[in-house]
Write a protein that holds these residues in place. Structure first.
Motif, PDB file in Angstrom:
ATOM      1  N   ALA A 188       3.109  36.508  62.773  1.00  0.00           N
ATOM      2  CA  ALA A 188       3.353  37.597  61.832  1.00  0.00           C
ATOM      3  C   ALA A 188       3.269  38.950  62.528  1.00  0.00           C
ATOM      4  CB  ALA A 188       2.352  37.528  60.684  1.00  0.00           C
ATOM      5  N   ASN A 189       2.260  39.123  63.366  1.00  0.00           N
ATOM      6  CA  ASN A 189       2.104  40.395  64.071  1.00  0.00           C
ATOM      7  C   ASN A 189       3.245  40.648  65.046  1.00  0.00           C
ATOM      8  OD1 ASN A 189      -0.579  41.957  63.557  1.00  0.00           O
ATOM      9  ND2 ASN A 189      -1.145  39.808  63.462  1.00  0.00           N
ATOM     10  N   LEU A 190       3.700  39.607  65.720  1.00  0.00           N
ATOM     11  CA  LEU A 190       4.821  39.770  66.646  1.00  0.00           C
ATOM     12  C   LEU A 190       6.114  40.110  65.902  1.00  0.00           C
ATOM     13  CD1 LEU A 190       4.132  36.883  69.191  1.00  0.00           C
ATOM     14  CD2 LEU A 190       3.990  39.346  69.622  1.00  0.00           C
TER      15      LEU A 190
ATOM     16  N   GLY B 198       8.085  43.486  66.468  1.00  0.00           N
ATOM     17  CA  GLY B 198       9.496  43.479  66.820  1.00  0.00           C
ATOM     18  C   GLY B 198      10.314  44.370  65.911  1.00  0.00           C
ATOM     19  N   SER B 199      10.037  44.309  64.615  1.00  0.00           N
ATOM     20  CA  SER B 199      10.777  45.148  63.664  1.00  0.00           C
ATOM     21  C   SER B 199      10.502  46.631  63.905  1.00  0.00           C
ATOM     22  CB  SER B 199      10.417  44.763  62.224  1.00  0.00           C
ATOM     23  OG  SER B 199       9.071  45.087  61.923  1.00  0.00           O
ATOM     24  N   LEU B 200       9.259  46.961  64.256  1.00  0.00           N
ATOM     25  CA  LEU B 200       8.917  48.355  64.558  1.00  0.00           C
ATOM     26  C   LEU B 200       9.623  48.828  65.822  1.00  0.00           C
ATOM     27  CD1 LEU B 200       5.105  48.348  63.736  1.00  0.00           C
ATOM     28  CD2 LEU B 200       6.877  49.614  62.531  1.00  0.00           C
TER      29      LEU B 200
ATOM     30  N   LEU C 222      14.866  45.926  58.301  1.00  0.00           N
ATOM     31  CA  LEU C 222      15.448  46.685  57.191  1.00  0.00           C
ATOM     32  C   LEU C 222      14.366  47.469  56.448  1.00  0.00           C
ATOM     33  CD1 LEU C 222      18.053  47.303  55.683  1.00  0.00           C
ATOM     34  CD2 LEU C 222      17.642  45.283  54.262  1.00  0.00           C
ATOM     35  N   LEU C 223      13.200  46.841  56.237  1.00  0.00           N
ATOM     36  CA  LEU C 223      12.085  47.535  55.587  1.00  0.00           C
ATOM     37  C   LEU C 223      11.607  48.716  56.426  1.00  0.00           C
ATOM     38  CD1 LEU C 223       9.988  44.491  54.285  1.00  0.00           C
ATOM     39  CD2 LEU C 223      11.391  46.040  52.921  1.00  0.00           C
ATOM     40  N   VAL C 224      11.593  48.552  57.749  1.00  0.00           N
ATOM     41  CA  VAL C 224      11.187  49.646  58.636  1.00  0.00           C
ATOM     42  C   VAL C 224      12.210  50.781  58.592  1.00  0.00           C
ATOM     43  CG1 VAL C 224      10.750  50.317  61.047  1.00  0.00           C
ATOM     44  CG2 VAL C 224       9.816  48.182  60.147  1.00  0.00           C
ATOM     45  N   ILE C 225      13.487  50.455  58.499  1.00  0.00           N
ATOM     46  CA  ILE C 225      14.513  51.495  58.413  1.00  0.00           C
ATOM     47  C   ILE C 225      14.322  52.326  57.146  1.00  0.00           C
ATOM     48  CG2 ILE C 225      16.994  51.881  58.098  1.00  0.00           C
ATOM     49  CD1 ILE C 225      17.460  49.565  60.059  1.00  0.00           C
ATOM     50  N   TYR C 226      13.926  51.689  56.051  1.00  0.00           N
ATOM     51  CA  TYR C 226      13.583  52.461  54.852  1.00  0.00           C
ATOM     52  C   TYR C 226      12.452  53.444  55.152  1.00  0.00           C
ATOM     53  CZ  TYR C 226      16.159  48.891  52.146  1.00  0.00           C
ATOM     54  OH  TYR C 226      17.104  48.042  51.645  1.00  0.00           O
ATOM     55  N   VAL C 227      11.465  52.964  55.914  1.00  0.00           N
ATOM     56  CA  VAL C 227      10.341  53.833  56.300  1.00  0.00           C
ATOM     57  C   VAL C 227      10.860  55.053  57.049  1.00  0.00           C
ATOM     58  CG1 VAL C 227       8.220  54.014  57.637  1.00  0.00           C
ATOM     59  CG2 VAL C 227       8.725  51.893  56.411  1.00  0.00           C
ATOM     60  N   THR C 228      11.760  54.841  57.996  1.00  0.00           N
ATOM     61  CA  THR C 228      12.256  55.952  58.806  1.00  0.00           C
ATOM     62  C   THR C 228      13.059  56.941  57.968  1.00  0.00           C
ATOM     63  OG1 THR C 228      14.305  54.799  59.478  1.00  0.00           O
ATOM     64  CG2 THR C 228      12.351  54.445  60.830  1.00  0.00           C
ATOM     65  N   MET C 229      13.715  56.449  56.915  1.00  0.00           N
ATOM     66  CA  MET C 229      14.485  57.345  56.047  1.00  0.00           C
ATOM     67  C   MET C 229      13.580  58.331  55.325  1.00  0.00           C
ATOM     68  SD  MET C 229      17.395  54.908  54.286  1.00  0.00           S
ATOM     69  CE  MET C 229      18.171  56.307  53.454  1.00  0.00           C
TER      70      MET C 229
END
Length: 376
Positions: free
Chosen positions: A107-109, A113-115, A285-292
């Motif tokens: 899970a952490n990896l 990776g997504s980050l 995709l969830l991280v991209i929302y964060v960046t927005m």
């Protein structure tokens, strides 16, 4: 890295403290960098001209013309930014670990990776906000997140632990309990005790991330858990001594675990059945929302307030928004899941906050990208 070097058992016993201790090095570096920085030209010019505020707290919060901007920037800006941020990074990890029972290292990896993939988008959306505006991007991030959280998290379950779907269809779980015995299990500091038979049953199912439905029982009756055709009576722990409660709780947990295993509910996600590329894509995709929502937020807050009270005014909405609206997300979401038995029900918390922010931000906050930040 620490978990890999030490091994899972040692890491979970005491090794998890090592990364916190290593952060002392990061603190030293950040202090050094901060000491090399000068104050902003705007602040230096204002100070030289004697225009700095002598009572920034009063000007920020005791004058309605500025206080209303503070309140709106909290509810119409940072609150939504915070829940989208915490959902994309922290609740996503919580969901993988607690709801889908994916092995912690994996899970952490996946989150790491997504980050790694998503981080450049902070720069992209920050730069884009210089061209098309801060408000448009932040509001779009809140709205898109609110519209897609349910399908994304359901897809995470489908690709991360598909056995849960099969077990739920073949042996649905029902909690039969007196609604008056069932508390809303909100426990932000981990000190609350939930000892009614209903709370015990729901807490155990929620911690195992077992989806269930609720059925009302006679007032005062002891709660039951129905797994397919099997019925397991819970126990009433309100009047038990702590030692007796612990023994009874461990025995009931073991019985419940055995019954769930027989019914096909997995204790952990099967690594062979995890669709790693799809899970990584969904997390990215969830991280991209964060960046927005996060990429433009600093510039927007800076530009919303005059220089003389800027730091004081923007501190409250930023820290309340992130510390309270964001920080309580995992705890509130768990309580909502425990209350309903729906492992996705906790998503209503960030969705409602994000929609509130979008509505208030669109209606009451200005676009600021062309505003002169030298105004005092």
């Amino acid at each position: 890295a620490c978990r890999t070097v030490m091994g899972t058992e040692v890491f979970e016993a005491w090794g998890w403290r090592v990364p916190f201790l290593l952060s002392i090095l990061l603190l030293a570096i950040s202090v050094y960098i901060r000491m090399q920085l000068n104050e902003s030209p705007v602040f230096m010019k204002m100070k030289a001209e004697g225009k700095a505020s002598k009572a920034p707290l009063t000007e920020s919060f005791a004058r309605w013309d500025n206080l209303k901007v503070v309140i709106m920037s909290l509810l119409g800006g940072t609150a939504g930014q915070a829940v989208v941020w915490y959902t994309g990074q922290f609740y996503a990890l919580f969901f993988l670990l607690q709801m889908l029972k994916i092995e912690p290292q994996t899970a952490n990896l996946l989150i790491a990776g997504s980050l790694l993939i998503g981080t450049p988008f902070f720069i992209f959306f920050g730069s884009l906000s210089d061209r098309i505006g801060r408000k448009k991007i932040i509001m779009a991030g809140c709205i898109i997140a609110a519209l897609t959280y349910f399908p994304i998290f359901k897809a995470l379950t489908e690709y991360g632990n598909p056995d849960v779907f099969v077990a739920q269809e073949q042996n649905p779980v029902v909690v039969v309990a007196d609604p008056g015995q069932c508390a809303f299990q909100f426990d932000p500091v981990g000190k609350a005790k939930f000892t009614s038979s209903c709370d015990i049953a729901k807490s155990l199912l929620a911690k195992r991330a077992i989806p269930y439905t609720n059925q009302a029982a006679e007032p005062g009756s002891v709660a039951q858990i129905r797994i397919g055709e099997r019925v397991l009576p819970s126990f009433e722990g309100s009047s038990m001594a702590a030692a007796d409660f612990k023994v009874q709780s461990e025995a009931f947990t073991a019985t419940l675990s055995g019954a769930l295993k027989e019914a096909g509910y997995p204790e952990k996600a099967d690594p062979a059945k995890i669709h790693y590329p799809m899970v990584l894509l969904l997390l990215t995709l969830l991280v991209i929302y964060v960046t927005m929502v996060y990429g433009p937020i600093a510039a927007w807050l800076v530009e919303l307030f005059p220089a003389r009270i800027r730091y004081t005014s923007m501190s409250l909405p930023y820290h309340i928004g992130n510390g309270w609206f964001g920080g309580f997300l995992p705890t509130v979401a768990f309580a909502m899941v425990a209350a309903t038995g729906d492992i996705y029900y906790g998503l209503w918390y960030p969705i409602v906050i994000a929609v509130m922010t979008a509505v208030l931000g669109i209606l009451f906050l200005p676009e600021t990208k062309d505003r002169d930040i030298n105004h005092t």
